[in-house]
Write an enzyme that holds these catalytic residues in place. Structure first.
Site, PDB file in Angstrom:
ATOM      1  N   ASP A 122      -4.856 -38.195 -18.758  1.00  0.00           N
ATOM      2  CA  ASP A 122      -5.796 -37.106 -19.028  1.00  0.00           C
ATOM      3  C   ASP A 122      -5.658 -36.685 -20.502  1.00  0.00           C
ATOM      4  O   ASP A 122      -4.543 -36.467 -20.987  1.00  0.00           O
ATOM      5  CB  ASP A 122      -5.418 -35.936 -18.098  1.00  0.00           C
ATOM      6  CG  ASP A 122      -6.452 -34.827 -18.087  1.00  0.00           C
ATOM      7  OD1 ASP A 122      -7.630 -35.116 -18.347  1.00  0.00           O
ATOM      8  OD2 ASP A 122      -6.061 -33.679 -17.790  1.00  0.00           O
ATOM      9  N   HIS A 140     -11.130 -25.187 -19.591  1.00  0.00           N
ATOM     10  CA  HIS A 140      -9.871 -25.364 -18.864  1.00  0.00           C
ATOM     11  C   HIS A 140      -9.250 -24.010 -18.494  1.00  0.00           C
ATOM     12  O   HIS A 140      -9.516 -23.012 -19.157  1.00  0.00           O
ATOM     13  CB  HIS A 140      -8.858 -26.119 -19.730  1.00  0.00           C
ATOM     14  CG  HIS A 140      -9.203 -27.555 -19.953  1.00  0.00           C
ATOM     15  ND1 HIS A 140      -9.179 -28.152 -21.184  1.00  0.00           N
ATOM     16  CD2 HIS A 140      -9.584 -28.528 -19.080  1.00  0.00           C
ATOM     17  CE1 HIS A 140      -9.516 -29.424 -21.067  1.00  0.00           C
ATOM     18  NE2 HIS A 140      -9.782 -29.683 -19.801  1.00  0.00           N
ATOM     19  N   SER A 165     -11.942 -26.377 -11.856  1.00  0.00           N
ATOM     20  CA  SER A 165     -11.274 -25.566 -10.828  1.00  0.00           C
ATOM     21  C   SER A 165     -12.169 -24.409 -10.408  1.00  0.00           C
ATOM     22  O   SER A 165     -12.885 -23.831 -11.233  1.00  0.00           O
ATOM     23  CB  SER A 165      -9.934 -25.032 -11.344  1.00  0.00           C
ATOM     24  OG  SER A 165      -8.954 -26.046 -11.238  1.00  0.00           O
ATOM     25  N   SER A 225      -1.308 -35.586 -17.766  1.00  0.00           N
ATOM     26  CA  SER A 225      -1.575 -35.214 -19.163  1.00  0.00           C
ATOM     27  C   SER A 225      -0.400 -35.698 -20.016  1.00  0.00           C
ATOM     28  O   SER A 225       0.639 -36.123 -19.479  1.00  0.00           O
ATOM     29  CB  SER A 225      -1.688 -33.698 -19.263  1.00  0.00           C
ATOM     30  OG  SER A 225      -0.425 -33.121 -18.944  1.00  0.00           O
ATOM     31  N   LYS A 278     -12.088 -18.667 -16.876  1.00  0.00           N
ATOM     32  CA  LYS A 278     -13.297 -19.386 -17.300  1.00  0.00           C
ATOM     33  C   LYS A 278     -14.463 -18.436 -17.498  1.00  0.00           C
ATOM     34  O   LYS A 278     -15.112 -18.434 -18.525  1.00  0.00           O
ATOM     35  CB  LYS A 278     -13.677 -20.427 -16.245  1.00  0.00           C
ATOM     36  CG  LYS A 278     -12.616 -21.490 -15.989  1.00  0.00           C
ATOM     37  CD  LYS A 278     -13.151 -22.522 -15.015  1.00  0.00           C
ATOM     38  CE  LYS A 278     -12.052 -23.386 -14.431  1.00  0.00           C
ATOM     39  NZ  LYS A 278     -11.322 -24.163 -15.429  1.00  0.00           N
ATOM     40  N   ASP A 299      -7.009 -29.102 -12.223  1.00  0.00           N
ATOM     41  CA  ASP A 299      -5.588 -28.856 -12.448  1.00  0.00           C
ATOM     42  C   ASP A 299      -5.230 -27.427 -12.009  1.00  0.00           C
ATOM     43  O   ASP A 299      -4.349 -27.200 -11.185  1.00  0.00           O
ATOM     44  CB  ASP A 299      -5.266 -29.054 -13.937  1.00  0.00           C
ATOM     45  CG  ASP A 299      -3.780 -28.966 -14.223  1.00  0.00           C
ATOM     46  OD1 ASP A 299      -3.000 -28.686 -13.299  1.00  0.00           O
ATOM     47  OD2 ASP A 299      -3.373 -29.164 -15.384  1.00  0.00           O
ATOM     48  N   HIS A 318     -14.915 -31.787 -16.747  1.00  0.00           N
ATOM     49  CA  HIS A 318     -13.589 -31.175 -16.907  1.00  0.00           C
ATOM     50  C   HIS A 318     -13.701 -29.687 -16.583  1.00  0.00           C
ATOM     51  O   HIS A 318     -14.805 -29.141 -16.500  1.00  0.00           O
ATOM     52  CB  HIS A 318     -13.091 -31.357 -18.345  1.00  0.00           C
ATOM     53  CG  HIS A 318     -12.590 -32.745 -18.609  1.00  0.00           C
ATOM     54  ND1 HIS A 318     -11.279 -33.007 -18.918  1.00  0.00           N
ATOM     55  CD2 HIS A 318     -13.222 -33.933 -18.576  1.00  0.00           C
ATOM     56  CE1 HIS A 318     -11.134 -34.305 -19.074  1.00  0.00           C
ATOM     57  NE2 HIS A 318     -12.301 -34.901 -18.879  1.00  0.00           N
ATOM     58  N   GLY A 319     -12.554 -29.048 -16.439  1.00  0.00           N
ATOM     59  CA  GLY A 319     -12.549 -27.611 -16.202  1.00  0.00           C
ATOM     60  C   GLY A 319     -13.261 -27.251 -14.909  1.00  0.00           C
ATOM     61  O   GLY A 319     -14.044 -26.307 -14.851  1.00  0.00           O
TER      62      GLY A 319
HETATM   63  P1  13P Z   1      -9.082 -26.876 -14.716  1.00  0.00           P
HETATM   64  O1  13P Z   1      -8.227 -26.119 -15.674  1.00  0.00           O
HETATM   65  O2  13P Z   1     -10.372 -26.196 -14.429  1.00  0.00           O
HETATM   66  O3  13P Z   1      -8.369 -27.239 -13.468  1.00  0.00           O
HETATM   67  O4  13P Z   1      -9.484 -28.261 -15.437  1.00  0.00           O
HETATM   68  C1  13P Z   1      -8.578 -29.324 -15.523  1.00  0.00           C
HETATM   69  C2  13P Z   1      -9.029 -30.421 -16.421  1.00  0.00           C
HETATM   70  O5  13P Z   1     -10.169 -30.487 -16.841  1.00  0.00           O
HETATM   71  C3  13P Z   1      -8.024 -31.434 -16.762  1.00  0.00           C
HETATM   72  O6  13P Z   1      -8.502 -32.382 -17.651  1.00  0.00           O
HETATM   73  O1  G3H Z   2      -6.670 -30.485 -19.597  1.00  0.00           O
HETATM   74  C1  G3H Z   2      -5.607 -29.892 -19.444  1.00  0.00           C
HETATM   75  C2  G3H Z   2      -4.884 -30.034 -18.165  1.00  0.00           C
HETATM   76  O2  G3H Z   2      -5.041 -28.879 -17.407  1.00  0.00           O
HETATM   77  C3  G3H Z   2      -3.459 -30.437 -18.412  1.00  0.00           C
HETATM   78  O3  G3H Z   2      -2.636 -29.386 -18.768  1.00  0.00           O
HETATM   79  O4  G3H Z   2      -1.314 -30.281 -20.724  1.00  0.00           O
HETATM   80  O5  G3H Z   2      -0.518 -28.304 -19.402  1.00  0.00           O
HETATM   81  O6  G3H Z   2      -0.444 -30.595 -18.418  1.00  0.00           O
HETATM   82  P1  G3H Z   2      -1.133 -29.648 -19.370  1.00  0.00           P
HETATM   83 ZN    ZN Z   3      -9.753 -31.656 -19.212  1.00  0.00          ZN
END
Ligand code: 13P
Ligand code: G3H
Ligand code: ZN
Length: 334
Positions: A83, A186, A220, A50, A190, A262, A217-218
């Protein structure tokens, strides 16, 4: 040398009908844990950084940490991906560092908070596509906005992707991959209960543009076990739910090829470090707790590589170079 454009990894995933995790990285231990999992399961892999990660690593460290991963694992097709890029300028900076893929998140303005209009999104995405493709670099775009807000990314408002707009967006911008908003967000918080995601959106887009890999995305899963470890060793996380593996597997069947993760890596590392320090109160060598964190990332990612169907596919194809993709884009072949 097998740092490849994201487009190659995702097009191969379409052919083989599997998903590839894109794991956020900020330090050596995360990269080592992920690469160990990739080597052992013979998986192609996407490392993503990121803007926060690029700042945290002072740019040059992320560049050379990724180079170390390539040198150590030449048999693994690997992507270094930006990212949530917020502007053409940020994408150019990442490409100059050697990233083989960038995301321009034109669903939000440069502040990464305020939603844009469709036309504003098209405009900024097109400018990134033009620049990146001239260098053979892949571009991921996003249409629709995720819920939640974590670390400054996200508007807090959910706007699910309209499938017809998504098809129009892909045609107007020339993006290689598109992130859809289907109800995920994210971060660790969630859902309060098992979620119902808007899976029909994936099918509707994939039916019209089957050659375009789709991104979630998102993603996890926020496993209970990891929350419990953190809380058992002094943490204070609320009860929460992420995206169940079965939902991700259904999404892959419908056309999702890149799965962004992430938070699970963060939870795994935090739990391992808390536990290690509690179990070893007289320890002060950081290799002890960072080693435990690296092991926890490896375990988490290894499971995902198997669950997403990535395992076993590292040797399916000859890794391509940015030069080859530069020619492909110049020839108008997508
Ligand atoms: P999570 O927070 O669900 O891990 O998603 C990460 C993400 O989408 C990073 O771009
Ligand atoms: O999309 C967000 C990711 O989880 C990156 O998070 O900006 O804290 O590195 P960060
Ligand atoms: Zn994302």
């Amino acid at each position: 040398m097998s740092i490849v454009p994201l487009k190659q990894i995702l097009d191969e995933a379409i052919k083989g009908d599997y998903g590839v995790g894109a794991y956020n990285v900020n330090n050596m231990e995360q990269i080592q844990g992920i690469m160990r999992a990739a080597k052992e399961t013979k998986s192609p892999v996407i490392l993503q950084a990121s803007r926060g990660a690029i700042i945290y690593t002072n740019m040059v460290y992320i560049k050379y940490l990724a180079a170390a991963a390539v040198e150590e694992s030449p048999e693994i097709p690997m992507v270094l991906h930006l990212d949530h890029g917020n502007s053409l300028q940020t994408c150019k900076q990442a490409i100059a560092l050697g990233f083989t893929s960038v995301m321009i998140d034109g669903s939000l303005k440069e502040d990464s908070k305020t939603p844009t209009t469709f036309d504003e999104n098209v405009e900024v995405t097109k400018s990134v596509v033009e620049y990146a493709h001239s260098l053979g670099v892949t571009v991921e775009g996003e249409l629709g906005t995720l819920g939640g807000i974590e670390d400054g990314v996200g508007s807090g408002q959910v706007k699910l992707t309209n499938p017809d707009e998504a098809v129009r967006f892909i045609k107007l911008t020339g993006v290689d991959a598109l992130a859809l908003a289907i109800g995920t967000s994210h971060g660790a918080y969630k859902f309060k209960a098992k979620p119902t995601l808007a899976m029909d959106i994936i099918s509707a887009v994939a039916a019209k543009v089957p050659a375009t890999p789709l991104v979630m995305h998102g993603s996890s899963s926020v496993p209970h076990e990891l929350i419990e470890i953190i809380n058992a060793y002094g943490g204070k996380l609320e009860k929460t739910m992420g995206v169940p593996i079965e939902s991700i597997q259904q999404a892959i069947k419908r056309g999702i090829r890149k799965i962004n993760v992430d938070t699970d890596g963060r939870l795994a590392m935090t739990g391992a470090i808390r536990k290690y320090l509690a179990d070893n109160p007289s320890e002060f060598d950081p290799r002890g707790y960072f080693g435990a964190a690296r092991e926890a990332v490896y375990q988490s990612v290894r499971g995902k590589m198997i669950d997403f169907g990535t395992a076993g596919h590292a040797g399916d194809y000859k890794p391509a170079t940015l030069e080859e993709y530069k020619k492909i884009y110049a020839g108008g072949l997508k």
